[in-house]
Scaffold this motif. Sequence first.
Motif, PDB file in Angstrom:
ATOM      1  N   UNK A   1      -1.150  21.993  -4.411  1.00  0.00           N
ATOM      2  CA  UNK A   1      -1.092  20.586  -4.793  1.00  0.00           C
ATOM      3  C   UNK A   1      -1.092  19.787  -3.501  1.00  0.00           C
ATOM      4  N   UNK A   2      -2.120  18.973  -3.309  1.00  0.00           N
ATOM      5  CA  UNK A   2      -2.342  18.298  -2.028  1.00  0.00           C
ATOM      6  C   UNK A   2      -2.472  16.799  -2.206  1.00  0.00           C
ATOM      7  N   UNK A   3      -1.885  16.083  -1.266  1.00  0.00           N
ATOM      8  CA  UNK A   3      -2.120  14.637  -1.164  1.00  0.00           C
ATOM      9  C   UNK A   3      -2.521  14.334   0.271  1.00  0.00           C
ATOM     10  N   UNK A   4      -3.601  13.565   0.438  1.00  0.00           N
ATOM     11  CA  UNK A   4      -4.062  13.176   1.768  1.00  0.00           C
ATOM     12  C   UNK A   4      -4.189  11.661   1.849  1.00  0.00           C
ATOM     13  N   UNK A   5      -3.600  11.093   2.870  1.00  0.00           N
ATOM     14  CA  UNK A   5      -3.711   9.649   3.108  1.00  0.00           C
ATOM     15  C   UNK A   5      -4.763   9.403   4.181  1.00  0.00           C
ATOM     16  N   UNK A   6      -5.687   8.501   3.909  1.00  0.00           N
ATOM     17  CA  UNK A   6      -6.697   8.134   4.901  1.00  0.00           C
ATOM     18  C   UNK A   6      -6.429   6.756   5.484  1.00  0.00           C
ATOM     19  N   UNK A   7      -5.456   6.042   4.902  1.00  0.00           N
ATOM     20  CA  UNK A   7      -5.123   4.701   5.375  1.00  0.00           C
ATOM     21  C   UNK A   7      -3.682   4.374   5.025  1.00  0.00           C
ATOM     22  N   UNK A   8      -3.020   3.619   5.889  1.00  0.00           N
ATOM     23  CA  UNK A   8      -1.668   3.147   5.598  1.00  0.00           C
ATOM     24  C   UNK A   8      -1.662   2.059   4.533  1.00  0.00           C
ATOM     25  N   UNK A   9      -2.835   1.634   4.100  1.00  0.00           N
ATOM     26  CA  UNK A   9      -2.911   0.604   3.069  1.00  0.00           C
ATOM     27  C   UNK A   9      -2.211   1.045   1.791  1.00  0.00           C
ATOM     28  N   UNK A  10      -2.229   2.352   1.510  1.00  0.00           N
ATOM     29  CA  UNK A  10      -1.554   2.841   0.300  1.00  0.00           C
ATOM     30  C   UNK A  10      -0.052   2.611   0.390  1.00  0.00           C
ATOM     31  N   UNK A  11       0.519   2.772   1.590  1.00  0.00           N
ATOM     32  CA  UNK A  11       1.946   2.531   1.772  1.00  0.00           C
ATOM     33  C   UNK A  11       2.258   1.049   1.599  1.00  0.00           C
ATOM     34  N   UNK A  12       1.375   0.194   2.086  1.00  0.00           N
ATOM     35  CA  UNK A  12       1.582  -1.245   1.983  1.00  0.00           C
ATOM     36  C   UNK A  12       1.530  -1.702   0.528  1.00  0.00           C
ATOM     37  N   UNK A  13       0.544  -1.229  -0.221  1.00  0.00           N
ATOM     38  CA  UNK A  13       0.428  -1.645  -1.617  1.00  0.00           C
ATOM     39  C   UNK A  13       1.610  -1.136  -2.447  1.00  0.00           C
ATOM     40  N   UNK A  14       2.061   0.075  -2.164  1.00  0.00           N
ATOM     41  CA  UNK A  14       3.245   0.587  -2.848  1.00  0.00           C
ATOM     42  C   UNK A  14       4.475  -0.238  -2.517  1.00  0.00           C
TER      43      UNK A  14
END
Length: 278
Positions: free
Chosen positions: A240-253
């Motif tokens: 089970x893998x999660x990959x972040x390509x941008x910190x934008x996901x952290x900002x929107x969360x």
Amino acid sequence: MTATTSSAPCVAPYRVAVAGASGRMGRMLIEALRASDDCVLSGALDIPDSPAIGTDATAFLGHTSGVTITSDLRAGLANADVLIDFTRPEGTLAHLQVCAELGVKAVIGTTGFTPAQKTEITALAQRTALVMAPNMSVGVNVTLKLLEMAAKALSTGYDIEIIEAHHRHKVDAPSGTALKMGEVIADALGRDLKECAVYGREGVTGERDPSTIGFATVRGGDIVGDHTVLFAGTGERIEITHKSSSRATYAQGSLRAVRFLHAQKTGMFDMFDVLGLN
């Protein structure tokens, strides 16, 4: 006939201050706030020796916000409903003390807290409302829920390893997200992560203890954040893998957490609360 019009009441925007405003995550948060329809930047904080002190917080975007980056904590929080903080444990604790005093709520993305520091934060949550999570990404938190389900279904016959990779500048290891994954899995299995975690292997280690949860850490380049949990059984393995390509996901969360806090007066919450996953 007389025509009449009606409209929904106008909701005041959520006023948000950002700590570490000139850092990578701080700038991502400021950019997300500028693009938001219901959140507005009201304060920007940074350390006293930052070269950004005294500059406009959105200058890096080529715009003028009227919000000046300051090291004066009280000034930076004066017009804020919520502080978003992705800095360092000691700084975050100092910020939260003042937030509790002023009645400012907070979204905490900082990692690396000691157990004693976490206890202190829990006490502060009796005076204001806090959302604290090692990872604000919506996708990561959905992944945590999937890991809980997988751990319960694969409770016997599967060895569990957590592999994480981050950029060269990250100062704590394993990542807060990896540790949270371990905690979720251990809780689902009825184990205590403090007793079953293995954080490094070297030399003649002997046969693997099936009750352990292993961690492996990679640091290099500009990797935003990759996490894989391996359930290795006989004849098969599940990843089970999660990959972040941008910190934008952290900002929107983080902005989703800000909206959630609007209805809270005090208490400690996490992203499962924000997303309704509990």
